[in-house]
Design a protein around this motif. Structure first.
Motif, PDB file in Angstrom:
ATOM      1  N   ARG A  55       0.401  -0.929  -0.443  1.00 56.31           N
ATOM      2  CA  ARG A  55       0.291   0.020   0.234  1.00 56.31           C
ATOM      3  C   ARG A  55       0.623   1.763   0.102  1.00 56.31           C
ATOM      4  N   TRP A  58       1.205   2.730  -2.999  1.00 61.40           N
ATOM      5  CA  TRP A  58      -0.083   2.469  -3.751  1.00 61.40           C
ATOM      6  C   TRP A  58      -0.291   4.098  -3.359  1.00 61.40           C
ATOM      7  N   ARG A  61       1.033   6.750  -5.030  1.00 65.17           N
ATOM      8  CA  ARG A  61       0.712   6.889  -7.138  1.00 65.17           C
ATOM      9  C   ARG A  61      -0.507   7.715  -6.531  1.00 65.17           C
ATOM     10  N   VAL A  62      -1.301   7.626  -5.499  1.00 72.22           N
ATOM     11  CA  VAL A  62      -2.778   8.398  -5.639  1.00 72.22           C
ATOM     12  C   VAL A  62      -2.080   9.596  -5.152  1.00 72.22           C
ATOM     13  N   ALA A  65      -1.533  11.037  -8.313  1.00 67.22           N
ATOM     14  CA  ALA A  65      -3.219  10.748  -9.749  1.00 67.22           C
ATOM     15  C   ALA A  65      -3.554  11.954  -8.782  1.00 67.22           C
ATOM     16  N   ALA A  66      -3.912  12.295  -7.465  1.00 69.24           N
ATOM     17  CA  ALA A  66      -4.333  13.529  -7.465  1.00 69.24           C
ATOM     18  C   ALA A  66      -4.186  14.731  -8.088  1.00 69.24           C
ATOM     19  N   SER A  68      -2.312  15.319 -10.685  1.00 71.28           N
ATOM     20  CA  SER A  68      -2.404  15.216 -11.600  1.00 71.28           C
ATOM     21  C   SER A  68      -3.995  15.494 -11.985  1.00 71.28           C
ATOM     22  N   VAL A  69      -4.542  15.159 -11.448  1.00 71.67           N
ATOM     23  CA  VAL A  69      -6.243  15.964 -11.534  1.00 71.67           C
ATOM     24  C   VAL A  69      -6.787  17.131 -11.529  1.00 71.67           C
TER      25      VAL A  69
END
Lengths: 92, 149
Positions: A55, A58, A61-62, A65-66, A68-69
């Motif tokens: 995790r 992970w 990565r989250v 990604a957040a 990036s959003v």
């Protein structure tokens, strides 16, 4: 990755009253950076603790990604005009 | 006959002195231009089709009541980059939550596995969206449009 958005325009109008806001999103970035630096030891420990379960990576990565959003929000426009109220949101 | 065979044939004809150097040059140039024309054809096709930047959803009232105050209007513009980032996020959904999402979708009659959304297939999906155009006119005369621009 896109450039992060700089401003968010929110406008809510009723029949008789309303308000408009220009939110300086660019001010959030230095603030987020400061928070990240302060919390970095804790984040590192959390990642190391979570690493055996898979995790940890992970979680990183989250976070990526957040962000990036958040960066992809530039250009988003929502304009809804109802019978009694109208909402306008624009990210520039 | 392939281009390389054509070239060989021209050179052979030149060696046999059946054609002049000028003729050989002209023929080889013609093959070159035909080759580059074939190679550039698919490129121009893709270049002509500009990459979509936004997904637009508009709901416009019946033209008869367009200027009336008592109508709803919706105009949403979603950047494609946000859709890309959103699809990428699906790969980060924990397995337990993913099963729940799939289950909820199945309950609604949508047999779709979010695991099938792979980031490497993203561009293909986005590219396919460029041909998308949904145009619906409701019974009330409202026009719903979903398109990319």
């Amino acid at each position: 990755m896109n450039r992060p958005p700089t401003w968010m325009h929110v406008e809510i109008r009723g029949k008789h009253r309303g308000f408009g806001l220009w939110l300086p999103l660019f001010l959030l970035l230095p603030l987020a950076l400061v928070v990240l630096i302060i919390l970095s030891p804790l984040i590192l420990i959390a990642v190391l603790v979570l690493l055996p379960s898979g995790r940890g990576i992970w979680a990183l990565r989250v976070l990526r990604a957040a962000f990036s959003v958040f960066c992809s929000l530039r250009g988003l426009r929502v304009d809804i005009q109802g019978r009694h109220q109208s909402v306008y949101i624009s990210v520039v | 006959m392939t281009e390389s065979e054509n070239r060989k044939k021209i050179l052979e004809m030149l060696a046999d002195k059946k054609i002049s150097v000028d003729d050989a040059y002209r023929l080889l140039s013609a093959i070159d231009s035909a080759e580059s024309g074939q190679a550039s054809a698919p490129k121009t096709e893709t270049a002509g089709k500009a990459k979509p930047k936004y997904l637009r959803v508009t709901i416009l009232p019946d033209p008869e009541h367009e200027h009336s105050e008592n109508v709803d209007r919706v105009n949403v513009r979603v950047p494609m980059s946000l859709i890309r980032a959103g699809i990428k996020l699906t790969s980060l959904i924990p397995p337990e939550a993913r099963d729940k999402v799939n289950g909820a979708l199945r309950e609604k009659g949508i047999d779709f596995d979010v695991r099938n959304l792979k980031p490497e297939e993203l561009e293909e999906i986005i590219g396919a969206l460029s041909d998308l155009e949904v145009d619906v006119v409701s019974a009330k005369g409202e026009k719903v449009k979903v398109f990319v621009e």
